[in-house]
Design a protein around this motif. Structure first.
Motif, PDB file in Angstrom:
ATOM      1  N   GLY A  76      -4.567 -42.673  16.798  1.00 30.91           N
ATOM      2  CA  GLY A  76      -4.462 -42.973  18.210  1.00 30.91           C
ATOM      3  C   GLY A  76      -5.650 -43.749  18.771  1.00 30.91           C
ATOM      4  O   GLY A  76      -5.978 -43.947  20.015  1.00 30.91           O
ATOM      5  N   THR A  77      -6.865 -43.956  18.197  1.00 26.33           N
ATOM      6  CA  THR A  77      -7.761 -44.785  18.533  1.00 26.33           C
ATOM      7  C   THR A  77      -7.381 -46.057  18.761  1.00 26.33           C
ATOM      8  O   THR A  77      -6.914 -46.759  18.246  1.00 26.33           O
ATOM      9  N   ARG A  78      -7.979 -46.495  20.039  1.00 25.17           N
ATOM     10  CA  ARG A  78      -7.432 -48.071  20.382  1.00 25.17           C
ATOM     11  C   ARG A  78      -8.934 -48.956  20.863  1.00 25.17           C
ATOM     12  O   ARG A  78      -8.771 -49.815  21.313  1.00 25.17           O
ATOM     13  N   GLN A  79      -9.987 -48.157  20.479  1.00 28.79           N
ATOM     14  CA  GLN A  79     -11.177 -48.814  20.910  1.00 28.79           C
ATOM     15  C   GLN A  79     -12.137 -48.912  19.886  1.00 28.79           C
ATOM     16  O   GLN A  79     -12.372 -47.561  19.263  1.00 28.79           O
ATOM     17  N   PHE A  80     -12.796 -49.857  19.368  1.00 28.30           N
ATOM     18  CA  PHE A  80     -13.580 -49.988  18.180  1.00 28.30           C
ATOM     19  C   PHE A  80     -14.991 -50.945  18.520  1.00 28.30           C
ATOM     20  O   PHE A  80     -14.807 -51.805  19.098  1.00 28.30           O
ATOM     21  N   LEU A  81     -16.179 -50.081  18.329  1.00 24.69           N
ATOM     22  CA  LEU A  81     -17.499 -50.951  18.442  1.00 24.69           C
ATOM     23  C   LEU A  81     -17.984 -50.921  16.978  1.00 24.69           C
ATOM     24  O   LEU A  81     -18.372 -49.865  16.433  1.00 24.69           O
ATOM     25  N   ASP A  82     -18.065 -52.278  16.466  1.00 20.77           N
ATOM     26  CA  ASP A  82     -18.689 -52.512  15.131  1.00 20.77           C
ATOM     27  C   ASP A  82     -20.056 -52.996  15.460  1.00 20.77           C
ATOM     28  O   ASP A  82     -20.116 -54.210  15.482  1.00 20.77           O
ATOM     29  N   ILE A  83     -20.988 -52.310  14.809  1.00 24.53           N
ATOM     30  CA  ILE A  83     -22.342 -53.094  15.086  1.00 24.53           C
ATOM     31  C   ILE A  83     -22.799 -53.074  13.671  1.00 24.53           C
ATOM     32  O   ILE A  83     -22.902 -52.287  12.599  1.00 24.53           O
ATOM     33  N   GLY A  84     -23.694 -54.506  13.576  1.00 25.47           N
ATOM     34  CA  GLY A  84     -23.753 -54.980  12.134  1.00 25.47           C
ATOM     35  C   GLY A  84     -22.658 -55.385  11.453  1.00 25.47           C
ATOM     36  O   GLY A  84     -22.460 -55.116  10.245  1.00 25.47           O
ATOM     37  N   THR A  85     -21.911 -56.140  12.198  1.00 23.58           N
ATOM     38  CA  THR A  85     -20.469 -56.698  11.675  1.00 23.58           C
ATOM     39  C   THR A  85     -20.639 -57.692  10.412  1.00 23.58           C
ATOM     40  O   THR A  85     -19.518 -57.324   9.396  1.00 23.58           O
ATOM     41  N   GLY A  86     -21.749 -58.328  10.139  1.00 22.43           N
ATOM     42  CA  GLY A  86     -21.622 -59.411   9.131  1.00 22.43           C
ATOM     43  C   GLY A  86     -20.897 -60.410   9.240  1.00 22.43           C
ATOM     44  O   GLY A  86     -20.024 -60.622  10.158  1.00 22.43           O
ATOM     45  N   ILE A  87     -20.639 -61.562   8.246  1.00 22.65           N
ATOM     46  CA  ILE A  87     -19.821 -62.533   8.337  1.00 22.65           C
ATOM     47  C   ILE A  87     -18.307 -62.095   8.121  1.00 22.65           C
ATOM     48  O   ILE A  87     -18.069 -61.165   7.175  1.00 22.65           O
ATOM     49  N   PRO A  88     -17.408 -62.500   8.785  1.00 23.75           N
ATOM     50  CA  PRO A  88     -16.269 -62.351   8.826  1.00 23.75           C
ATOM     51  C   PRO A  88     -15.717 -62.310   7.391  1.00 23.75           C
ATOM     52  O   PRO A  88     -15.656 -63.455   6.915  1.00 23.75           O
ATOM     53  N   THR A  89     -14.990 -61.290   6.995  1.00 22.04           N
ATOM     54  CA  THR A  89     -14.402 -61.389   5.513  1.00 22.04           C
ATOM     55  C   THR A  89     -13.005 -60.728   5.611  1.00 22.04           C
ATOM     56  O   THR A  89     -12.897 -59.459   6.072  1.00 22.04           O
ATOM     57  N   GLU A  90     -12.067 -61.568   5.532  1.00 17.73           N
ATOM     58  CA  GLU A  90     -10.735 -60.847   5.825  1.00 17.73           C
ATOM     59  C   GLU A  90     -10.284 -59.733   5.029  1.00 17.73           C
ATOM     60  O   GLU A  90     -10.480 -60.034   3.649  1.00 17.73           O
ATOM     61  N   PRO A  91      -9.482 -58.617   5.174  1.00 17.24           N
ATOM     62  CA  PRO A  91      -9.240 -58.554   6.447  1.00 17.24           C
ATOM     63  C   PRO A  91     -10.596 -57.953   7.382  1.00 17.24           C
ATOM     64  O   PRO A  91     -11.073 -56.994   6.777  1.00 17.24           O
ATOM     65  N   ASN A  92     -10.654 -58.354   8.306  1.00 15.61           N
ATOM     66  CA  ASN A  92     -11.608 -57.915   9.378  1.00 15.61           C
ATOM     67  C   ASN A  92     -11.034 -56.565  10.036  1.00 15.61           C
ATOM     68  O   ASN A  92      -9.881 -56.278  10.236  1.00 15.61           O
ATOM     69  N   LEU A  93     -12.002 -55.723  10.605  1.00 13.15           N
ATOM     70  CA  LEU A  93     -11.796 -54.543  11.421  1.00 13.15           C
ATOM     71  C   LEU A  93     -10.619 -54.772  12.376  1.00 13.15           C
ATOM     72  O   LEU A  93      -9.628 -54.015  12.245  1.00 13.15           O
TER      73      LEU A  93
END
Length: 274
Positions: A76-93
């Protein structure tokens, strides 16, 4: 057509420093990516020569992020805060979350301009949800919370992802206080998704890797299991926390991420804010 990600306020303006390695680009190389520079490749190759298990740890660590995000979205989580994301690598968050819940809202944060450039080009949201990128440092928690609040409703639960980030923040820079401050800004029912490098069982190799990072101008602070456990203080574990990332599972019915137990040098866990 998918809704575009929203660039940060400094979009395209910050100069990319290619004279020194950056952890996001080094990690990109270790994962097999191509969005890095010779200085990053040089450091990554030296690290892998010292400890080849770093490559396994990076891949299993990525699987941990996928598994934790899937579990949260289904719960049921619908909100995500990703810190220190890094370069996009699929699949991303956001791709993992929005595949399950298209209305998920995701805010990515990193302090490397090259991540921002790629984020603008690659991080595309579903029409129902949102994907936003902030250029900020984890040592600026107030800035992150204020800007994230423009996209996320902080009165509702948020999943805070700190994946392989806090080992770049030494104790004297207040690593534990930074994480606690971020969690305190979130509503009850929020979750912490966390992984962290360790020297447990590979102390000699870790010392050499720390020295390599230091030569490149980067601080690396591996922590013991007991030290990593302090980041979860006051939270309710979801599954075992912390454990070696290859052993993590959200519940007893799920298989371990890597049941054949490959060598890893990362602890991980997920926990809920009561």
């Amino acid at each position: 057509m998918s809704a575009p990600s929203v660039p940060g306020p400094e979009s395209g303006l910050t100069r990319i420093d290619t004279s020194r390695p950056h952890p996001a680009r080094v990690y990109d190389y270790i994962l097999g990516g191509k969005n890095n520079y010779p200085v990053d490749e040089q450091l990554a190759v030296q690290i892998l020569d010292i400890d080849p298990t770093v490559a396994t740890s990076a891949k299993v660590n990525r699987l941990f992020m996928h598994r934790a995000t899937e579990w949260l979205a289904r719960a049921g989580t619908r909100q995500f805060l990703d810190i220190g994301t890094g370069i996009p690598t699929e699949p991303n968050l956001h791709q993992v979350a929005q595949r399950i819940a298209p209305d998920s809202r995701v805010v990515y944060t990193d302090n490397d301009p090259i991540v921002l450039r790629h984020a603008e080009a690659l991080l595309r949201s579903t029409p129902e949800g949102a994907t936003h990128y902030l250029e900020a440092d984890v040592r600026e928690p107030g800035k992150i919370v204020d800007l994230a609040a423009e996209v996320l409703d902080l009165d509702r639960p948020v999943a805070l992802s700190l994946i392989s980030l806090m080992h770049f923040i030494p104790d004297e820079q207040g690593a534990y206080d930074l994480v606690r401050g971020l969690i305190d800004a979130l509503a009850p029912g929020s979750h912490l998704v966390f992984s962290h490098a360790t020297a447990d069982g590979s102390e000699e190799e870790a010392e050499r890797v720390v020295a390599l990072y230091r030569e490149g101008g980067v601080t690396l602070r591996p922590r013991t299991r007991a030290e990593v456990a302090r980041f979860f203080h006051g939270l309710e574990p979801v599954g075992p926390a912390p454990v070696l990332v290859s052993h993590w599972r959200p519940d007893a019915e799920t298989e371990e991420l890597a049941p054949d137990d490959p060598p890893v040098t990362v602890y991980a866990g997920m926990a809920r804010k009561p």
